[in-house]
Design a protein around this motif. Structure first.
Motif, PDB file in Angstrom:
ATOM      1  N   GLY A  75      35.045  51.076  36.547  1.00  0.00           N
ATOM      2  CA  GLY A  75      35.104  49.759  35.896  1.00  0.00           C
ATOM      3  C   GLY A  75      34.593  48.668  36.812  1.00  0.00           C
ATOM      4  O   GLY A  75      35.220  48.382  37.825  1.00  0.00           O
ATOM      5  N   LYS A  76      33.451  48.064  36.446  1.00  0.00           N
ATOM      6  CA  LYS A  76      32.852  46.987  37.247  1.00  0.00           C
ATOM      7  C   LYS A  76      32.732  45.717  36.419  1.00  0.00           C
ATOM      8  O   LYS A  76      32.663  45.765  35.203  1.00  0.00           O
ATOM      9  CB  LYS A  76      31.453  47.399  37.726  1.00  0.00           C
ATOM     10  N   GLY A  77      32.712  44.584  37.115  1.00  0.00           N
ATOM     11  CA  GLY A  77      32.485  43.316  36.442  1.00  0.00           C
ATOM     12  C   GLY A  77      33.613  42.872  35.536  1.00  0.00           C
ATOM     13  O   GLY A  77      33.412  42.073  34.612  1.00  0.00           O
ATOM     14  N   LEU A  78      34.811  43.374  35.789  1.00  0.00           N
ATOM     15  CA  LEU A  78      35.972  43.024  34.966  1.00  0.00           C
ATOM     16  C   LEU A  78      36.875  42.065  35.732  1.00  0.00           C
ATOM     17  O   LEU A  78      37.360  42.390  36.816  1.00  0.00           O
ATOM     18  CB  LEU A  78      36.756  44.291  34.594  1.00  0.00           C
ATOM     19  N   LYS A  79      37.092  40.901  35.173  1.00  0.00           N
ATOM     20  CA  LYS A  79      37.892  39.891  35.847  1.00  0.00           C
ATOM     21  C   LYS A  79      39.332  40.369  36.024  1.00  0.00           C
ATOM     22  O   LYS A  79      39.972  40.841  35.077  1.00  0.00           O
ATOM     23  CB  LYS A  79      37.870  38.585  35.056  1.00  0.00           C
ATOM     24  N   HIS A  80      39.796  40.283  37.270  1.00  0.00           N
ATOM     25  CA  HIS A  80      41.155  40.679  37.672  1.00  0.00           C
ATOM     26  C   HIS A  80      41.371  42.192  37.695  1.00  0.00           C
ATOM     27  O   HIS A  80      42.501  42.650  37.912  1.00  0.00           O
ATOM     28  CB  HIS A  80      42.213  40.021  36.778  1.00  0.00           C
ATOM     29  N   TYR A  81      40.289  42.940  37.496  1.00  0.00           N
ATOM     30  CA  TYR A  81      40.381  44.401  37.569  1.00  0.00           C
ATOM     31  C   TYR A  81      39.266  44.932  38.472  1.00  0.00           C
ATOM     32  O   TYR A  81      38.112  45.020  38.059  1.00  0.00           O
ATOM     33  CB  TYR A  81      40.302  45.024  36.170  1.00  0.00           C
ATOM     34  N   ALA A 140      48.088  47.233  53.859  1.00  0.00           N
ATOM     35  CA  ALA A 140      48.225  45.802  54.176  1.00  0.00           C
ATOM     36  C   ALA A 140      47.228  44.957  53.393  1.00  0.00           C
ATOM     37  O   ALA A 140      47.363  43.723  53.335  1.00  0.00           O
ATOM     38  CB  ALA A 140      48.033  45.580  55.673  1.00  0.00           C
ATOM     39  N   PHE A 141      46.218  45.607  52.785  1.00  0.00           N
ATOM     40  CA  PHE A 141      45.155  44.876  52.085  1.00  0.00           C
ATOM     41  C   PHE A 141      45.284  45.022  50.576  1.00  0.00           C
ATOM     42  O   PHE A 141      45.800  46.023  50.070  1.00  0.00           O
ATOM     43  CB  PHE A 141      43.781  45.398  52.526  1.00  0.00           C
ATOM     44  N   ASN A 142      44.778  44.009  49.867  1.00  0.00           N
ATOM     45  CA  ASN A 142      44.733  44.047  48.410  1.00  0.00           C
ATOM     46  C   ASN A 142      43.299  44.220  47.933  1.00  0.00           C
ATOM     47  O   ASN A 142      42.350  43.813  48.614  1.00  0.00           O
ATOM     48  CB  ASN A 142      45.307  42.748  47.821  1.00  0.00           C
ATOM     49  N   LEU A 143      43.153  44.808  46.752  1.00  0.00           N
ATOM     50  CA  LEU A 143      41.828  44.936  46.160  1.00  0.00           C
ATOM     51  C   LEU A 143      41.380  43.608  45.558  1.00  0.00           C
ATOM     52  O   LEU A 143      42.206  42.808  45.095  1.00  0.00           O
ATOM     53  CB  LEU A 143      41.836  46.025  45.080  1.00  0.00           C
ATOM     54  N   VAL A 144      40.064  43.403  45.566  1.00  0.00           N
ATOM     55  CA  VAL A 144      39.450  42.170  45.072  1.00  0.00           C
ATOM     56  C   VAL A 144      38.487  42.533  43.947  1.00  0.00           C
ATOM     57  O   VAL A 144      37.771  43.537  44.030  1.00  0.00           O
ATOM     58  CB  VAL A 144      38.682  41.462  46.213  1.00  0.00           C
ATOM     59  N   ASP A 145      38.461  41.731  42.859  1.00  0.00           N
ATOM     60  CA  ASP A 145      37.544  42.033  41.764  1.00  0.00           C
ATOM     61  C   ASP A 145      36.127  41.570  42.101  1.00  0.00           C
ATOM     62  O   ASP A 145      35.870  41.012  43.174  1.00  0.00           O
ATOM     63  CB  ASP A 145      38.039  41.440  40.437  1.00  0.00           C
ATOM     64  N   ASP A 146      35.191  41.801  41.187  1.00  0.00           N
ATOM     65  CA  ASP A 146      33.778  41.485  41.444  1.00  0.00           C
ATOM     66  C   ASP A 146      33.499  39.991  41.510  1.00  0.00           C
ATOM     67  O   ASP A 146      32.378  39.583  41.848  1.00  0.00           O
ATOM     68  CB  ASP A 146      32.898  42.124  40.369  1.00  0.00           C
TER      69      ASP A 146
END
Length: 314
Positions: A75-81, A140-146
């Motif tokens: 899943g790419k280009g999805l806001k908040h995902y 310690a890190f969080n994922l970031v959306d596109d």
């Protein structure tokens, strides 16, 4: 007279050396053939003794089957995902039927995780190379959306994603990054008994041959972008029933898709990138045109748009 005997002696030594050399060459050749035959026998034995993935049957080409959406990077280009994120897989899977291409990397302590890049900057709040960290340190890190939005989601392990896929009967295509071996991925798939939801992605005949030798019971995504690559595959030891043909990110002649399918192999077109952009610019009509060419799967960055354009619903 002495010179004559010396000459004859030298000739005898040369002949002896030549004889030893020829024997060693023949022995090496026989040894190589024995190794090759042993490898083939081991692969055949594995194929006979290990449980065959149900995907080998369900992914066999059938002109009556509906088109399948393959979601690039989960899943790419999805806001908040973010991409390669378990929560994103769940989000997409709640809405449309699809399979999911995910990228498999490895941490410093040899945990298999989902990550496309070698470094963390683009997709997480971390920095530097992923393989400099243990899995625990990565938490310690969080994922970031596109779009650069930080989420509360963490880098998932391949194990937890395989277990989710198995529980929900969701098919995954596993894209091995350079830091990972096929051995490690296959071992984990077998450990959690996820053969029925796992497809191994390969990019050339060498990788395909290696993957098949390790897991003759699994489905393989193989590169067949032209007749030459298709011929390599057809003349390999890999059964066509194990193949799903990725035909590239450019359109091929209609006849090429038919040729691939004539061997019982489904075709996958990578619409991700330029073709997705063309479809967006032309009101999604190209998706219908490409489907009508007989292509079996679209690997796309726009799964929701493809589903809507082709009326694909759960």
């Amino acid at each position: 007279m002495k010179l004559f005997y010396r000459f004859r002696g030298n000739q005898a030594i040369k002949q002896l050396i030549l004889l030893v050399f020829l024997i060693s060459v023949v022995s090496c050749k026989d040894a190589k053939e024995d190794v090759s035959n042993t490898t083939e026998t081991n692969t055949e034995t594995k194929a006979q003794t290990e449980k065959q993935s149900v995907l080998i049957e369900t992914f066999k080409y059938n002109p009556k089957d509906d088109l399948i959406i393959s979601v690039h990077r989960g899943g790419k280009g999805l806001k908040h995902y973010p991409e390669n994120c378990l929560e994103t897989l769940k989000y997409v899977n709640d809405s449309i039927p699809a399979i999911y291409e995910i990228d498999v990397a490895q941490t410093r302590d040899n945990v298999l995780v989902l990550m496309h890049d070698n470094t963390l900057e683009r997709t997480t709040t971390g920095t530097d190379r992923l393989n400099k960290y243990t899995y625990e340190e990565l938490q310690a890190f969080n994922l970031v959306d596109d779009y650069g939005n930080e989420t509360t989601f963490k880098i998932p392990t391949l194990k937890e994603v395989l277990l989710w896929a198995k529980q929900n009967n969701v098919v995954l295509t596993l894209d091995k990054k350079r830091s990972v071996s096929f051995d490690a991925i296959v071992a984990l798939v077998k450990q959690v008994e996820a053969e029925d939801v796992s497809i191994l992605i390969t990019y050339d005949i060498k990788q395909a041959t290696e993957a098949y030798a390790l897991a003759p019971n699994l489905m393989l995504s193989v590169s067949a972008r032209n007749q030459k690559e298709l011929d390599w595959l057809l003349h390999s030891k890999i059964p066509t029933q194990n193949m799903l043909a990725f035909t590239g990110t450019k359109l091929s002649p209609n006849q090429f898709y038919k040729t691939v399918q004539s061997h019982g192999i489904k075709t996958m077109l990578g619409t991700l990138g330029n073709l997705d952009k063309q479809a967006k610019a032309k009101g999604e009509v190209p998706y219908k045109v490409w489907r009508d060419k007989g292509i079996d799967l679209f690997a796309t960055d726009r799964p929701f748009d493809v589903a809507k354009a082709l009326n694909i619903t759960k």
